[in-house]
Design a protein around this motif. Structure first.
Motif, mmCIF file in Angstrom:
data_model
loop_
_atom_site.group_PDB
_atom_site.id
_atom_site.type_symbol
_atom_site.label_atom_id
_atom_site.label_comp_id
_atom_site.label_asym_id
_atom_site.label_seq_id
_atom_site.Cartn_x
_atom_site.Cartn_y
_atom_site.Cartn_z
ATOM 1 N N VAL A 190 0.856 -1.188 0.000
ATOM 2 C CA VAL A 190 0.000 0.000 0.000
ATOM 3 C C VAL A 190 0.888 1.232 0.000
ATOM 4 O O VAL A 190 1.961 1.250 0.601
ATOM 5 C CB VAL A 190 -0.936 -0.002 1.233
ATOM 6 N N ASP A 191 0.459 2.263 -0.691
ATOM 7 C CA ASP A 191 1.214 3.512 -0.735
ATOM 8 C C ASP A 191 0.269 4.680 -0.479
ATOM 9 O O ASP A 191 -0.942 4.496 -0.338
ATOM 10 C CB ASP A 191 1.930 3.658 -2.082
ATOM 11 N N ILE A 192 0.840 5.873 -0.474
ATOM 12 C CA ILE A 192 0.104 7.071 -0.080
ATOM 13 C C ILE A 192 0.333 8.183 -1.090
ATOM 14 O O ILE A 192 1.432 8.308 -1.645
ATOM 15 C CB ILE A 192 0.560 7.499 1.333
ATOM 16 N N GLU A 193 -0.690 8.959 -1.377
ATOM 17 C CA GLU A 193 -0.553 10.165 -2.193
ATOM 18 C C GLU A 193 -1.150 11.324 -1.415
ATOM 19 O O GLU A 193 -2.274 11.235 -0.905
ATOM 20 C CB GLU A 193 -1.265 10.011 -3.543
ATOM 21 N N LEU A 194 -0.376 12.399 -1.286
ATOM 22 C CA LEU A 194 -0.789 13.567 -0.510
ATOM 23 C C LEU A 194 -1.457 14.614 -1.395
ATOM 24 O O LEU A 194 -1.126 14.752 -2.583
ATOM 25 C CB LEU A 194 0.424 14.174 0.189
ATOM 26 N N PHE A 195 -2.369 15.359 -0.782
ATOM 27 C CA PHE A 195 -3.118 16.381 -1.513
ATOM 28 C C PHE A 195 -3.292 17.624 -0.644
ATOM 29 O O PHE A 195 -3.140 17.564 0.579
ATOM 30 C CB PHE A 195 -4.501 15.857 -1.913
ATOM 31 N N ASN A 196 -3.650 18.705 -1.296
ATOM 32 C CA ASN A 196 -3.915 19.969 -0.616
ATOM 33 C C ASN A 196 -5.334 19.937 -0.025
ATOM 34 O O ASN A 196 -6.216 20.680 -0.420
ATOM 35 C CB ASN A 196 -3.743 21.121 -1.607
ATOM 36 N N GLY A 197 -5.540 18.999 0.905
ATOM 37 C CA GLY A 197 -6.838 18.819 1.547
ATOM 38 C C GLY A 197 -7.586 17.617 0.993
ATOM 39 O O GLY A 197 -7.322 17.144 -0.121
ATOM 40 N N ALA A 198 -8.534 17.097 1.780
ATOM 41 C CA ALA A 198 -9.305 15.926 1.364
ATOM 42 C C ALA A 198 -10.187 16.223 0.159
ATOM 43 O O ALA A 198 -10.424 15.354 -0.676
ATOM 44 C CB ALA A 198 -10.151 15.420 2.532
ATOM 45 N N GLY A 207 -4.668 16.389 3.023
ATOM 46 C CA GLY A 207 -5.423 15.150 3.015
ATOM 47 C C GLY A 207 -4.614 14.131 2.234
ATOM 48 O O GLY A 207 -3.624 14.479 1.582
ATOM 49 N N PHE A 208 -5.021 12.861 2.310
ATOM 50 C CA PHE A 208 -4.258 11.863 1.557
ATOM 51 C C PHE A 208 -5.123 10.675 1.198
ATOM 52 O O PHE A 208 -6.215 10.482 1.751
ATOM 53 C CB PHE A 208 -3.000 11.424 2.315
ATOM 54 N N ILE A 209 -4.624 9.910 0.235
ATOM 55 C CA ILE A 209 -5.283 8.688 -0.221
ATOM 56 C C ILE A 209 -4.345 7.516 0.027
ATOM 57 O O ILE A 209 -3.148 7.582 -0.285
ATOM 58 C CB ILE A 209 -5.630 8.770 -1.718
ATOM 59 N N LEU A 210 -4.893 6.452 0.598
ATOM 60 C CA LEU A 210 -4.189 5.174 0.712
ATOM 61 C C LEU A 210 -4.753 4.220 -0.332
ATOM 62 O O LEU A 210 -5.977 4.101 -0.468
ATOM 63 C CB LEU A 210 -4.395 4.573 2.111
ATOM 64 N N ALA A 211 -3.887 3.567 -1.068
ATOM 65 C CA ALA A 211 -4.334 2.619 -2.097
ATOM 66 C C ALA A 211 -3.177 1.687 -2.441
ATOM 67 O O ALA A 211 -2.045 1.865 -1.972
ATOM 68 C CB ALA A 211 -4.809 3.360 -3.344
ATOM 69 N N ALA A 212 -3.474 0.700 -3.261
ATOM 70 C CA ALA A 212 -2.429 -0.222 -3.714
ATOM 71 C C ALA A 212 -1.321 0.568 -4.413
ATOM 72 O O ALA A 212 -1.576 1.581 -5.069
ATOM 73 C CB ALA A 212 -3.026 -1.259 -4.664
#
Length: 339
Positions: free
Chosen positions: A69-77, A205-210
């Motif tokens: 699993v990895d993470i991608e960061l964003f400027n808020g959810a 905010g961030f997203i967790l996904a494959a």
């Protein structure tokens, strides 16, 4: 998109400063994990790390990232929601309502076929095969925490892409579904940091996904989405482990206090049992939330009328959990409301 009332517009109309408003409309922790003084040593001359290495390490300590699993960061959810749906380009989007408007808004921009499922009445309804489903847990605006095991199994059986928005999960003693990503690579988990850590102005905010899914999402993302100040603040906040337990205890206590104030007012015929940092209430006898807002204005109290949530109307109002004094002021103001 509208997360709460417009505190600046409200303050201008009342002729007061925004900080003088008792803002029950926005679900932000009334406490903060760290003081802004922690930013004094931040260097602004070099560009920020485009890979967000130190921040990702801090996130991994707070939210252990499973293998694969990895993470991608964003400027808020909100930015994460928009980027994910733009990347996925779903043909059929299933929204479990009521929920906030970002998802329906971007679906309209993308031309998706939207299928609304009222989770109050039809939680286990069938979904189109290979559709993209969105579920907010705990939900908003009612704050219910769901056990998703049965739903996850049904969505997987229908070969769905699954988006679980856990923006308010930190306020609950509950586990994320992120562990399941390792077993189902079409699962995405969205997280917000501003709400729990009481820093709406720090947009992370961030997203967790494959890992493969994150690589695909990252291809379309610009470098330097986050400022050095945002990252430095959040690294310090994430390191304050004592704040987590303090917030869980504080939120449970203050939510109960808010519940008692709403119940004691006699203005509501239903208060939804919530697990997050807010409560949804329905006004008695089909009452009008906007009329209630008008009557609370002399006390500089701003609330959230929920008629723009699919399936709700202007009799539904949401109150964020605030500190003890602010809740006491709300309870006092209720006494002046004409029923």
């Amino acid at each position: 998109m509208n997360h709460g009332g417009n505190i600046y517009q409200f303050a201008r109309r009342l002729g007061c400063l925004p900080e003088q408003v008792l803002d029950f409309s926005a679900n932000i922790n009334p406490k903060q994990a760290v003081d802004l003084n922690c930013l004094q040593g931040v260097q602004l001359t070099p560009y920020a790390d485009p890979d967000y290495g130190l921040l990702k390490q801090a996130l991994d300590r707070r939210y252990p990232i499973p293998a694969g699993v990895d993470i991608e960061l964003f400027n808020g959810a909100s930015a994460a929601i928009f980027a994910l749906l733009r990347g996925l380009q779903p043909k059929d989007l299933v929204l479990y309502t009521p929920l906030y408007g970002e998802y329906a808004h971007i679906a309209g921009e993308l031309g998706c076929a939207v299928h609304n499922i009222n989770r109050f009445n039809h939680l286990l309804a069938d979904v189109p095969e290979r559709s993209t489903v969105v579920f907010v847990n705990p939900s908003t605006p009612d704050g219910r925490l769901y056990d998703l095991q049965e739903l996850l199994a049904a969505w997987q059986a229908a070969d769905c892409t699954i988006i679980i928005d856990e923006s308010f999960l930190d306020f609950c003693s509950a586990d994320s579904v992120a562990e399941r990503i390792a077993h189902y690579d079409k699962l995405y988990v969205i997280k917000s940091l501003s709400k729990f850590y009481g820093c709406a102005g720090i947009r992370i905010g961030f997203i967790l996904a494959a890992t493969a899914a994150i690589k695909e999402l990252h291809r379309f993302e610009p470098a330097w989405k986050l400022s050095s100040l945002d990252m430095a603040y959040m690294q310090q906040a994430l390191a304050n482990n004592a704040f987590i337990e303090q917030t869980l205890e504080q939120t449970a206590y203050l939510r109960d206090l808010l519940y008692q104030s709403l119940q004691g007012s006699g203005l509501f015929d239903k208060i939804y049992p919530g697990q997050a940092n807010f409560l949804l209430a329905r006004m008695a006898n089909g009452g009008d939330g906007y009329r209630l807002q008008a009557q609370l204005e002399p006390s500089r109290i701003l609330i959230r009328v929920c008629d723009n949530f699919e399936g709700l109307d202007k009799s539904h109002v949401r109150f964020a959990v605030k500190d003890e004094l602010t809740i006491s002021q709300l309870a006092h103001s209720f006494k002046n409301v004409k029923k």
